[in-house]
Motif scaffolding. Structure first.
Motif, PDB file in Angstrom:
ATOM      1  N   ALA A 139       0.829  -1.208   0.000  1.00  0.00           N
ATOM      2  CA  ALA A 139       0.000   0.000   0.000  1.00  0.00           C
ATOM      3  C   ALA A 139       0.862   1.257   0.000  1.00  0.00           C
ATOM      4  CB  ALA A 139      -0.925  -0.004   1.214  1.00  0.00           C
ATOM      5  N   PHE A 140       2.012   1.188   0.678  1.00  0.00           N
ATOM      6  CA  PHE A 140       2.909   2.352   0.717  1.00  0.00           C
ATOM      7  C   PHE A 140       3.366   2.729  -0.689  1.00  0.00           C
ATOM      8  CE2 PHE A 140       7.079   4.379   1.278  1.00  0.00           C
ATOM      9  CZ  PHE A 140       6.726   5.408   2.146  1.00  0.00           C
ATOM     10  N   VAL A 141       3.613   1.704  -1.510  1.00  0.00           N
ATOM     11  CA  VAL A 141       3.980   1.963  -2.908  1.00  0.00           C
ATOM     12  C   VAL A 141       2.825   2.650  -3.632  1.00  0.00           C
ATOM     13  CG1 VAL A 141       4.657   0.902  -5.095  1.00  0.00           C
ATOM     14  CG2 VAL A 141       5.550  -0.008  -2.933  1.00  0.00           C
ATOM     15  N   LEU A 142       1.613   2.168  -3.367  1.00  0.00           N
ATOM     16  CA  LEU A 142       0.442   2.775  -4.000  1.00  0.00           C
ATOM     17  C   LEU A 142       0.244   4.214  -3.531  1.00  0.00           C
ATOM     18  CD1 LEU A 142      -2.109  -0.195  -3.855  1.00  0.00           C
ATOM     19  CD2 LEU A 142      -0.767   0.593  -5.814  1.00  0.00           C
ATOM     20  N   TYR A 143       0.586   4.479  -2.254  1.00  0.00           N
ATOM     21  CA  TYR A 143       0.473   5.855  -1.758  1.00  0.00           C
ATOM     22  C   TYR A 143       1.345   6.798  -2.583  1.00  0.00           C
ATOM     23  CZ  TYR A 143      -1.310   3.556   2.509  1.00  0.00           C
ATOM     24  OH  TYR A 143      -2.002   2.792   3.406  1.00  0.00           O
ATOM     25  N   MET A 144       2.534   6.299  -2.957  1.00  0.00           N
ATOM     26  CA  MET A 144       3.456   7.128  -3.729  1.00  0.00           C
ATOM     27  C   MET A 144       2.921   7.375  -5.143  1.00  0.00           C
ATOM     28  SD  MET A 144       5.935   7.703  -1.594  1.00  0.00           S
ATOM     29  CE  MET A 144       4.619   7.744  -0.369  1.00  0.00           C
ATOM     30  N   VAL A 145       2.284   6.344  -5.688  1.00  0.00           N
ATOM     31  CA  VAL A 145       1.773   6.446  -7.055  1.00  0.00           C
ATOM     32  C   VAL A 145       0.473   7.249  -7.097  1.00  0.00           C
ATOM     33  CG1 VAL A 145       0.942   5.126  -9.045  1.00  0.00           C
ATOM     34  CG2 VAL A 145       2.855   4.260  -7.683  1.00  0.00           C
ATOM     35  N   MET A 146      -0.383   7.019  -6.090  1.00  0.00           N
ATOM     36  CA  MET A 146      -1.690   7.692  -6.053  1.00  0.00           C
ATOM     37  C   MET A 146      -1.893   8.364  -4.700  1.00  0.00           C
ATOM     38  SD  MET A 146      -4.111   4.829  -7.937  1.00  0.00           S
ATOM     39  CE  MET A 146      -3.709   3.557  -6.731  1.00  0.00           C
ATOM     40  N   PRO A 147      -1.146   9.419  -4.415  1.00  0.00           N
ATOM     41  CA  PRO A 147      -1.253  10.057  -3.094  1.00  0.00           C
ATOM     42  C   PRO A 147      -2.650  10.584  -2.787  1.00  0.00           C
ATOM     43  CG  PRO A 147      -0.020  11.437  -4.639  1.00  0.00           C
ATOM     44  CD  PRO A 147      -0.185  10.105  -5.292  1.00  0.00           C
ATOM     45  N   PHE A 148      -3.391  10.939  -3.815  1.00  0.00           N
ATOM     46  CA  PHE A 148      -4.745  11.463  -3.615  1.00  0.00           C
ATOM     47  C   PHE A 148      -5.690  10.396  -3.062  1.00  0.00           C
ATOM     48  CE2 PHE A 148      -4.162   9.939  -7.914  1.00  0.00           C
ATOM     49  CZ  PHE A 148      -5.239   9.092  -8.108  1.00  0.00           C
ATOM     50  N   ALA A 149      -5.325   9.121  -3.262  1.00  0.00           N
ATOM     51  CA  ALA A 149      -6.189   8.029  -2.803  1.00  0.00           C
ATOM     52  C   ALA A 149      -5.619   7.318  -1.579  1.00  0.00           C
ATOM     53  CB  ALA A 149      -6.387   7.019  -3.931  1.00  0.00           C
ATOM     54  N   ALA A 150      -4.574   7.889  -0.968  1.00  0.00           N
ATOM     55  CA  ALA A 150      -3.868   7.197   0.115  1.00  0.00           C
ATOM     56  C   ALA A 150      -4.787   6.869   1.288  1.00  0.00           C
ATOM     57  CB  ALA A 150      -2.685   8.041   0.585  1.00  0.00           C
ATOM     58  N   VAL A 151      -5.601   7.829   1.689  1.00  0.00           N
ATOM     59  CA  VAL A 151      -6.477   7.609   2.847  1.00  0.00           C
ATOM     60  C   VAL A 151      -7.477   6.495   2.555  1.00  0.00           C
ATOM     61  CG1 VAL A 151      -8.243   8.641   4.317  1.00  0.00           C
ATOM     62  CG2 VAL A 151      -6.208   9.961   3.701  1.00  0.00           C
ATOM     63  N   PHE A 152      -8.068   6.541   1.368  1.00  0.00           N
ATOM     64  CA  PHE A 152      -9.039   5.506   1.001  1.00  0.00           C
ATOM     65  C   PHE A 152      -8.375   4.134   0.949  1.00  0.00           C
ATOM     66  CE2 PHE A 152     -10.922   2.825  -2.299  1.00  0.00           C
ATOM     67  CZ  PHE A 152     -12.207   2.673  -1.787  1.00  0.00           C
ATOM     68  N   ILE A 153      -7.183   4.072   0.347  1.00  0.00           N
ATOM     69  CA  ILE A 153      -6.469   2.791   0.239  1.00  0.00           C
ATOM     70  C   ILE A 153      -6.175   2.232   1.629  1.00  0.00           C
ATOM     71  CG2 ILE A 153      -4.300   1.699  -0.479  1.00  0.00           C
ATOM     72  CD1 ILE A 153      -4.242   3.702  -2.825  1.00  0.00           C
ATOM     73  N   PHE A 154      -5.700   3.095   2.528  1.00  0.00           N
ATOM     74  CA  PHE A 154      -5.337   2.650   3.877  1.00  0.00           C
ATOM     75  C   PHE A 154      -6.536   2.031   4.592  1.00  0.00           C
ATOM     76  CE2 PHE A 154      -5.212   3.393   8.447  1.00  0.00           C
ATOM     77  CZ  PHE A 154      -4.002   2.813   8.795  1.00  0.00           C
TER      78      PHE A 154
END
Length: 237
Positions: A139-154
């Protein structure tokens, strides 16, 4: 149903059995951290027991003390980050007791369940912790790629993982691992939403220490509610 289960779990937090699980988890964690620090000090003492001689026959005798002081600072720093996840993992070893306490209070007519062996519980806990860590690294990798969606992903990811784990813990005590997976597939949306509710306080220091206990208690209520719903919906029910 989800909020009813959650507030029932919250209302039972003063239960001595809940408190026992919480404080055992914290106590064992502190003992482990102290043990690790003692081992680190022993290693430093062994490595730096002799003075260091610099060119010109200059001896440094304070290097071991410096390492010891540095290790204390490092341990205090790491404990801030390690205390909560480690305590949560250790607390998870005793969550069967939480489910027992919930069922004794709210479902007193149920037959007792067979006790979960320590090593079986340890295997499940370590396995879940490994999945949780691996998923959050991804998920941390995804946060870097899609920071706008970080909260939702988490919250979406941890909600799924927590819901899956705590529901299985509650359900497999009564209907076995296969039955728990089958029921979870039937109500995966409800379980995911309830898991997201458990994930919300994960980022709040100290509060997240009680998440394993709240999760086990909440999902014990949810399991029984979904089990009754499934029985009513089945043709034979």
């Amino acid at each position: 149903m989800i909020f009813t289960a959650f507030f029932k779990a919250v209302s039972q937090l003063p239960d001595p059995r809940f408190q026992s699980v919480l404080w055992r988890g914290i106590g064992i964690t502190i003992a482990l951290l102290i043990g690790c620090y003692a081992g680190l000090l022993g290693l430093i003492d062994w490595l730096a027991s002799d003075p260091i001689t610099l060119p010109g026959d200059v001896e440094i005798t304070w290097f071991g003390d410096l390492l010891g002081f540095g290790s204390l600072i490092l341990m205090l720093f790491l404990s801030v980050f390690l205390m909560i996840p480690v305590a949560s993992v250790i607390t998870s070893l005793f969550l069967d007791e939480v489910a027992d306490a919930v069922e004794e209070k709210h479902f007193p007519n149920l037959p007792p369940t067979p006790a979960v062996g320590f090593f079986e519980g340890l295997h499940d806990t370590v396995n879940f912790f490994g999945i949780l860590v691996a998923a959050n690294i991804l998920a941390f990798v995804l946060y870097m790629v899609m920071p706008f969606a970080a909260v939702f992903i988490f919250y979406a990811m941890n909600g799924y993982l927590l819901g899956r784990e705590y529901f299985q813990l509650a359900a497999m005590r009564r209907i076995g691992r296969a039955g728990a997976k089958s029921l979870a597939r039937q109500y995966q949306g409800t379980i995911w939403v309830a898991g997201c509710l458990m994930a919300l306080p994960l980022t709040i220091p100290l509060v997240n220490l009680i998440i394993p206990i709240l999760g086990a208690a909440t999902f014990t209520h949810i399991y029984h509610a979904l089990s009754r719903r499934s029985d009513r919906a089945s043709p034979s029910g």
